[in-house]
Write a protein that holds these residues in place. Sequence first.
Motif, mmCIF file in Angstrom:
data_model
loop_
_atom_site.group_PDB
_atom_site.id
_atom_site.type_symbol
_atom_site.label_atom_id
_atom_site.label_comp_id
_atom_site.label_asym_id
_atom_site.label_seq_id
_atom_site.Cartn_x
_atom_site.Cartn_y
_atom_site.Cartn_z
ATOM 1 N N LEU A 1 29.150 31.999 33.271
ATOM 2 C CA LEU A 1 28.838 31.316 32.052
ATOM 3 C C LEU A 1 30.066 30.932 31.336
ATOM 4 O O LEU A 1 30.101 29.759 30.796
ATOM 5 N N VAL A 2 31.067 31.779 31.520
ATOM 6 C CA VAL A 2 32.565 30.998 31.008
ATOM 7 C C VAL A 2 32.792 29.929 31.553
ATOM 8 O O VAL A 2 33.092 28.919 30.854
ATOM 9 N N LEU B 1 40.912 27.675 26.189
ATOM 10 C CA LEU B 1 40.507 27.169 27.569
ATOM 11 C C LEU B 1 40.116 25.733 27.752
ATOM 12 O O LEU B 1 40.458 24.965 28.783
ATOM 13 N N THR B 2 39.698 25.079 26.840
ATOM 14 C CA THR B 2 39.131 23.567 26.847
ATOM 15 C C THR B 2 40.025 22.676 26.181
ATOM 16 O O THR B 2 40.158 21.565 26.585
ATOM 17 N N TRP C 1 35.449 22.907 36.051
ATOM 18 C CA TRP C 1 34.905 23.993 36.803
ATOM 19 C C TRP C 1 36.020 24.663 37.585
ATOM 20 O O TRP C 1 36.168 25.987 37.961
ATOM 21 N N ASN C 2 36.727 23.936 38.309
ATOM 22 C CA ASN C 2 37.897 24.336 39.356
ATOM 23 C C ASN C 2 39.020 24.661 38.788
ATOM 24 O O ASN C 2 40.026 25.031 39.421
ATOM 25 N N GLN C 3 39.347 24.684 37.453
ATOM 26 C CA GLN C 3 40.508 24.772 36.903
ATOM 27 C C GLN C 3 41.190 26.365 37.003
ATOM 28 O O GLN C 3 40.289 27.334 36.799
ATOM 29 N N ASP D 1 36.575 39.395 29.690
ATOM 30 C CA ASP D 1 35.532 38.885 29.140
ATOM 31 C C ASP D 1 35.587 37.311 29.240
ATOM 32 O O ASP D 1 34.447 36.580 29.082
ATOM 33 N N MET D 2 36.720 37.026 29.384
ATOM 34 C CA MET D 2 36.905 35.294 29.230
ATOM 35 C C MET D 2 37.618 34.794 30.580
ATOM 36 O O MET D 2 37.930 33.675 30.547
ATOM 37 N N TYR D 3 37.226 35.472 31.689
ATOM 38 C CA TYR D 3 37.521 34.791 32.843
ATOM 39 C C TYR D 3 36.667 33.986 33.552
ATOM 40 O O TYR D 3 35.243 34.457 33.491
ATOM 41 N N PRO D 4 37.268 32.943 33.678
ATOM 42 C CA PRO D 4 36.484 31.713 34.562
ATOM 43 C C PRO D 4 36.286 32.435 35.980
ATOM 44 O O PRO D 4 36.842 33.245 36.501
ATOM 45 N N VAL D 5 35.188 31.884 36.492
ATOM 46 C CA VAL D 5 34.995 32.540 37.987
ATOM 47 C C VAL D 5 36.163 32.478 39.091
ATOM 48 O O VAL D 5 36.281 33.104 39.859
ATOM 49 N N VAL D 6 36.739 31.108 38.809
ATOM 50 C CA VAL D 6 37.974 30.918 39.790
ATOM 51 C C VAL D 6 38.827 32.178 39.789
ATOM 52 O O VAL D 6 39.379 32.651 40.542
ATOM 53 N N ILE D 7 39.209 32.560 38.480
ATOM 54 C CA ILE D 7 40.348 33.341 38.130
ATOM 55 C C ILE D 7 39.576 34.645 38.508
ATOM 56 O O ILE D 7 40.347 35.817 39.107
#
Length: 283
Positions: free
Chosen positions: A80-81, A150-151, A214-216, A228-234
């Motif tokens: 979701l993040v 993040l953005t 998405w890949n950042q 709670d704020m981890y993107p999926v790559v991290i």
Amino acid sequence: MIERRPALTVLSHLVLVLGVLIVAFPIYLTFIASTHTAQDIVQAPMPLWPGSHGLENYWAALTGTGEGGGSNAPVGRMMLVSLVCALVITVGKISISLLSAFAVVYFRFPLRGLCFWAIFVTLMLPVEVRIGPTYQVVADLGLLNSYAGLTVPLIASATATFLFRQFFLTVPDELVEASRIDGAGPMRFFIDTLVPLSATSIAALFVIQFIYGWNQYLWPLLATTSEDMYPVVIGIKRMIAGGDAAVGWNLVMATAILAMLPPALVVILMQKWFVKGLVDTEK
């Protein structure tokens, strides 16, 4: 007339099939590993056929109920993040680039050319070069562990501005004059004329920028310290524990497969528009 040679046709198809196998085999192994237990994966040789724990592993990864020495944050939250960040970065980049290209092409103001080249020169300054000052600014504003942090630092794009500028330069002056005769102001001309004409370019840039967002990895690695704020790559990186701690490779592989799905769906669903936006010259 091109002569058809069966031998060359067979050879070209063999090369293509070999290339596909080389690219697809690691993805196949990732999927296979996501359907076995962690103990099965570390055995030699590793199984090459799907196991019976696929649904269990994917559910454990999505809900964060798996076992392992690394992070057990829910992958559903991570995705979701990542989705929110990718969409905000994509829409923001396209919107800002459209407006900046519109201003550079259709408005006359002092140092207009210098402003454009100042934007273009930022292509030589990637995130890695300016990451220290950017982090300091974001930290001072209290934007760490937030969607804005993040953005916003990634939301401008000199590449997209350059592409839209080059396209706007090809728009006939007659359209501008016709809009003036009809009483349309600058923003009405921009919304009703330029944006529809730029639809294919916008679609192509949407695909590119969505995958980019998405890949950042590097910037979210610095800007997030809360699970709670981890993107999926991290999240994938945090799931791999260091030292002698056991790693749940089955959950890591399941997360990797889940992380590949949204970009793949975007490319598949928008493939026609993406190709048209890159090769269409009759705009």
